[in-house]
Design a protein around this motif. Structure first.
Motif, PDB file in Angstrom:
ATOM      1  N   LEU A  76       0.966  -0.998  -0.338  1.00 51.31           N
ATOM      2  CA  LEU A  76      -0.171   0.188  -0.010  1.00 51.31           C
ATOM      3  C   LEU A  76       0.896   0.885  -0.052  1.00 51.31           C
ATOM      4  CD1 LEU A  76      -2.911  -1.615   2.629  1.00 51.31           C
ATOM      5  CD2 LEU A  76      -2.488  -1.916   0.258  1.00 51.31           C
ATOM      6  N   GLY A  77       1.737   0.960  -0.624  1.00 48.73           N
ATOM      7  CA  GLY A  77       3.011   2.656  -0.748  1.00 48.73           C
ATOM      8  C   GLY A  77       2.155   3.398  -1.848  1.00 48.73           C
ATOM      9  N   SER A  78       3.032   4.198  -2.728  1.00 53.26           N
ATOM     10  CA  SER A  78       2.346   5.549  -3.697  1.00 53.26           C
ATOM     11  C   SER A  78       2.306   4.512  -4.439  1.00 53.26           C
ATOM     12  CB  SER A  78       3.802   6.149  -3.612  1.00 53.26           C
ATOM     13  OG  SER A  78       5.251   5.417  -4.530  1.00 53.26           O
ATOM     14  N   TYR A  79       3.059   3.705  -5.119  1.00 57.09           N
ATOM     15  CA  TYR A  79       1.949   3.492  -6.731  1.00 57.09           C
ATOM     16  C   TYR A  79       1.129   2.290  -6.362  1.00 57.09           C
ATOM     17  CZ  TYR A  79       2.200   2.263 -10.958  1.00 57.09           C
ATOM     18  OH  TYR A  79       1.692   1.584 -12.331  1.00 57.09           O
ATOM     19  N   GLY A  80       0.851   2.034  -5.337  1.00 55.36           N
ATOM     20  CA  GLY A  80       0.314   1.353  -4.982  1.00 55.36           C
ATOM     21  C   GLY A  80      -1.526   2.227  -4.564  1.00 55.36           C
ATOM     22  N   THR A  81      -1.122   3.069  -4.238  1.00 48.87           N
ATOM     23  CA  THR A  81      -2.313   3.762  -4.085  1.00 48.87           C
ATOM     24  C   THR A  81      -2.474   4.696  -4.898  1.00 48.87           C
ATOM     25  OG1 THR A  81      -1.422   4.578  -1.343  1.00 48.87           O
ATOM     26  CG2 THR A  81      -3.032   6.298  -2.870  1.00 48.87           C
ATOM     27  N   ARG A  82      -1.657   4.746  -6.675  1.00 53.78           N
ATOM     28  CA  ARG A  82      -2.072   5.360  -7.255  1.00 53.78           C
ATOM     29  C   ARG A  82      -3.231   4.242  -8.099  1.00 53.78           C
ATOM     30  NH1 ARG A  82       0.325   9.412 -10.759  1.00 53.78           N
ATOM     31  NH2 ARG A  82       1.899   9.722  -9.685  1.00 53.78           N
ATOM     32  N   VAL A  83      -2.792   3.354  -7.993  1.00 57.58           N
ATOM     33  CA  VAL A  83      -2.975   1.915  -8.387  1.00 57.58           C
ATOM     34  C   VAL A  83      -4.844   1.930  -8.132  1.00 57.58           C
ATOM     35  CG1 VAL A  83      -3.822  -0.568  -9.080  1.00 57.58           C
ATOM     36  CG2 VAL A  83      -1.603   0.689  -9.306  1.00 57.58           C
ATOM     37  N   ALA A  84      -5.079   2.316  -6.883  1.00 59.88           N
ATOM     38  CA  ALA A  84      -6.321   1.874  -6.626  1.00 59.88           C
ATOM     39  C   ALA A  84      -7.226   3.459  -6.743  1.00 59.88           C
ATOM     40  CB  ALA A  84      -5.990   2.148  -4.902  1.00 59.88           C
ATOM     41  N   ASP A  85      -6.045   4.190  -6.440  1.00 56.39           N
ATOM     42  CA  ASP A  85      -7.013   5.298  -7.528  1.00 56.39           C
ATOM     43  C   ASP A  85      -7.660   5.495  -8.500  1.00 56.39           C
ATOM     44  OD1 ASP A  85      -7.374   6.615  -4.618  1.00 56.39           O
ATOM     45  OD2 ASP A  85      -4.942   8.321  -5.124  1.00 56.39           O
ATOM     46  N   ALA A  86      -6.713   5.038  -9.436  1.00 55.44           N
ATOM     47  CA  ALA A  86      -7.254   5.148 -10.979  1.00 55.44           C
ATOM     48  C   ALA A  86      -8.671   3.768 -11.205  1.00 55.44           C
ATOM     49  CB  ALA A  86      -6.245   4.480 -11.340  1.00 55.44           C
ATOM     50  N   MET A  87      -8.501   2.609 -10.139  1.00 54.48           N
ATOM     51  CA  MET A  87      -9.556   1.629 -10.209  1.00 54.48           C
ATOM     52  C   MET A  87     -10.402   2.177 -10.039  1.00 54.48           C
ATOM     53  SD  MET A  87      -7.027  -1.267  -8.752  1.00 54.48           S
ATOM     54  CE  MET A  87      -8.552  -2.852  -8.850  1.00 54.48           C
TER      55      MET A  87
ATOM     56  N   LYS B 225     -11.125   2.661   5.543  1.00 60.05           N
ATOM     57  CA  LYS B 225     -12.382   4.343   5.032  1.00 60.05           C
ATOM     58  C   LYS B 225     -12.156   4.602   3.983  1.00 60.05           C
ATOM     59  CE  LYS B 225     -11.090   5.313   9.875  1.00 60.05           C
ATOM     60  NZ  LYS B 225     -10.450   6.145  11.384  1.00 60.05           N
ATOM     61  N   LYS B 226     -11.064   5.076   2.794  1.00 59.59           N
ATOM     62  CA  LYS B 226     -11.021   5.444   2.051  1.00 59.59           C
ATOM     63  C   LYS B 226     -12.047   4.356   0.575  1.00 59.59           C
ATOM     64  CE  LYS B 226      -7.830   7.698  -1.574  1.00 59.59           C
ATOM     65  NZ  LYS B 226      -6.363   8.098  -1.624  1.00 59.59           N
ATOM     66  N   TYR B 227     -11.857   3.857   0.527  1.00 60.96           N
ATOM     67  CA  TYR B 227     -12.478   3.339  -0.444  1.00 60.96           C
ATOM     68  C   TYR B 227     -12.947   2.015   0.302  1.00 60.96           C
ATOM     69  CZ  TYR B 227      -7.617   4.423  -2.378  1.00 60.96           C
ATOM     70  OH  TYR B 227      -6.389   4.880  -2.716  1.00 60.96           O
TER      71      TYR B 227
ATOM     72  N   PRO C 246      -6.612  10.673 -27.473  1.00 68.38           N
ATOM     73  CA  PRO C 246      -6.113  11.488 -26.325  1.00 68.38           C
ATOM     74  C   PRO C 246      -5.622  10.781 -24.630  1.00 68.38           C
ATOM     75  CG  PRO C 246      -8.266   9.404 -26.974  1.00 68.38           C
ATOM     76  CD  PRO C 246      -6.826   9.838 -27.976  1.00 68.38           C
ATOM     77  N   HIS C 247      -5.307  11.392 -23.983  1.00 69.65           N
ATOM     78  CA  HIS C 247      -4.861  10.981 -22.591  1.00 69.65           C
ATOM     79  C   HIS C 247      -5.721  10.097 -21.648  1.00 69.65           C
ATOM     80  CE1 HIS C 247      -2.375   9.892 -19.258  1.00 69.65           C
ATOM     81  NE2 HIS C 247      -2.982  11.283 -18.579  1.00 69.65           N
ATOM     82  N   VAL C 248      -5.482   9.516 -21.424  1.00 72.10           N
ATOM     83  CA  VAL C 248      -5.854   7.809 -20.524  1.00 72.10           C
ATOM     84  C   VAL C 248      -5.055   7.897 -19.009  1.00 72.10           C
ATOM     85  CG1 VAL C 248      -7.452   7.405 -21.953  1.00 72.10           C
ATOM     86  CG2 VAL C 248      -5.840   5.992 -21.659  1.00 72.10           C
ATOM     87  N   VAL C 249      -5.906   7.856 -17.998  1.00 76.07           N
ATOM     88  CA  VAL C 249      -4.879   7.538 -16.947  1.00 76.07           C
ATOM     89  C   VAL C 249      -4.679   5.940 -16.750  1.00 76.07           C
ATOM     90  CG1 VAL C 249      -4.740   7.000 -14.567  1.00 76.07           C
ATOM     91  CG2 VAL C 249      -6.507   8.556 -15.051  1.00 76.07           C
ATOM     92  N   HIS C 250      -3.108   5.738 -17.156  1.00 72.95           N
ATOM     93  CA  HIS C 250      -2.850   4.380 -17.784  1.00 72.95           C
ATOM     94  C   HIS C 250      -3.423   3.526 -16.801  1.00 72.95           C
ATOM     95  CE1 HIS C 250       0.892   6.146 -19.207  1.00 72.95           C
ATOM     96  NE2 HIS C 250       0.226   6.798 -19.850  1.00 72.95           N
ATOM     97  N   GLN C 251      -3.387   3.572 -15.821  1.00 75.94           N
ATOM     98  CA  GLN C 251      -4.010   2.015 -15.006  1.00 75.94           C
ATOM     99  C   GLN C 251      -5.153   1.866 -14.602  1.00 75.94           C
ATOM    100  OE1 GLN C 251      -1.959   5.303 -13.996  1.00 75.94           O
ATOM    101  NE2 GLN C 251       0.488   4.170 -13.430  1.00 75.94           N
ATOM    102  N   THR C 252      -6.205   2.726 -15.216  1.00 76.60           N
ATOM    103  CA  THR C 252      -7.882   2.383 -14.935  1.00 76.60           C
ATOM    104  C   THR C 252      -7.215   1.130 -16.394  1.00 76.60           C
ATOM    105  OG1 THR C 252      -8.019   4.784 -14.423  1.00 76.60           O
ATOM    106  CG2 THR C 252      -9.872   3.892 -15.412  1.00 76.60           C
TER     107      THR C 252
END
Length: 372
Positions: A49-60, A84-86, A317-323
């Motif tokens: 659950l580090g910075s990249y894990g958070t990026r993936v979670a947000d993108a999902m 709490k967040k997710y 067009p740009h898309v969020v890569h992880q999404t």
């Protein structure tokens, strides 16, 4: 107290569980996330659950086919925050000692391993033994031998093993690949891949050989390695390389600062690439053919990816890569969809074989043949 050492010790605990059949697709009237079973949503637990894990979670949160269903972490406070967040239920939360129990959890279909490189191997073996599909960050392992063991374990357990090659779904990247396939560039002659940045905190895990397995090549150079393969459209047959180190205090033995490497391809194309932790503004791919060229700059950052060809600018067009990555991977796992550029474990093993060879060439100074 050393959290990093504790992390390794916890994850290194061997699982006694035997492989179980994957449980995705089990009938649900309505699960805790509000998705009915017939919508075929891939329910994913994130490990790390580090910075990249958070990026993936947000993108999902914007995904149509993949949803964050659970977490695996050695830090209780992070688990609570993510709950709490997710809106993650307690029963879908695990630590590094007990996550083998996911075998009994029908609400988790797959685990995305986003931990330091040295921890990927054991995690993938345990997740596979629990009967769950695996998505693993790149580099998939510390070396090709580990990677092959991971592929074999997932095959034995009859689960999918995918790797986080987000650029394989990026629209401008795919447009250049389409143009190459249709002959717009003519015979491919040359590829250049520049991947680098000045790394910060000298105490981070990426500069710890035991956790990272190397230095810049494992972290950022793998983009140029993988990019050379999917841009040229062939597998390299030889490699040469040279290592440069200007700061042996920060970049200790076994942690590479800068490596230049060259790849040769059976069609005659050559690649010249740079991987570094000591220079900024290096994120460029350039593909040259007899009839034209394609360029991406930035080529592998989080976006937007920008580029041009001899025909003009790229305008996808740009898309969020992880999404996009997670939705596409859901299609691969649930529907058997095929990616334009593979993202499976075998693809990752090829990159690991090249990494192994580059490190060996840096030691010996001798050109080495590749058999991928």
């Amino acid at each position: 107290m050393n959290p990093r050492r504790d992390f390794i010790q916890k994850l290194a605990l061997s699982a006694a569980a035997l492989p179980f059949a994957p449980l995705y697709g089990a009938p649900h009237e309505l699960d805790v996330f509000g998705f009915s079973g017939d919508q075929s949503v891939l329910r994913v637990a994130i490990m790390g659950l580090g910075s990249y894990g958070t990026r993936v979670a947000d993108a999902m949160q914007s995904c149509k086919r993949a949803k964050l269903a659970g977490v695996i972490s050695g830090t209780p406070s992070k688990i609570k925050n993510w709950q709490k967040k997710y809106n993650i239920p307690e029963k879908n939360c695990y630590n590094y000692e007990n996550y083998d129990r996911i075998k009994d959890n029908p609400d988790i279909d797959a685990v995305y391993v986003i931990t330091p490189n040295a921890l990927h191997h054991e995690a993938v073996l345990r997740v596979a033994a629990a009967g769950k599909h695996v998505i693993c960050e790149k580099p998939m392992a510390l070396n090709a031998k580990e990677g092959e063991e991971m592929v074999a374990a997932c095959k034995k357990a009859d689960v999918k093993l995918l790797v986080g090659y987000r650029m394989h779904f990026e629209p401008n990247t795919l447009e250049l690949i389409r143009m190459r396939n249709e002959g717009d560039f003519g015979k491919i002659m040359f590829f250049q891949g520049l991947s680098g940045f000045r790394i910060g905190d000298p105490n981070q895990w990426r500069l710890d050989k035991a956790l990272a397995g190397g230095g810049s090549l494992m972290d950022i150079g793998i983009y140029a390695i993988n990019g050379a393969r999917y841009m040229v459209g062939e597998e390299p047959v030889w490699v040469t390389a040279q290592e440069t180190k200007t700061n042996p205090v920060k970049f200790k033995e076994g942690v590479d600062e800068t490596i230049q490497f060259q790849l040769g391809f059976p069609g005659g194309a050559v690649a010249s690439c740079l991987s570094t932790y000591n220079m900024n503004y290096l994120d460029r791919f350039f593909l040259n053919g007899e009839k034209g060229f394609g360029e991406l700059q930035p080529a592998t950052g989080y976006g937007p990816i920008k580029g041009r060809t001899h025909q003009g600018p790229l305008t996808e067009p740009h898309v969020v890569h992880q999404t996009v990555q997670m939705d596409e991977m859901a299609g691969i796992i649930l529907d058997g969809k095929k990616a334009v550029v593979p993202v499976d474990g075998q693809e990752a093993v090829k990159d690991l074989k090249i990494i192994d060879a580059i490190y060996n060439v840096c030691r010996t100074g001798e050109k080495q043949k590749l058999e991928l």
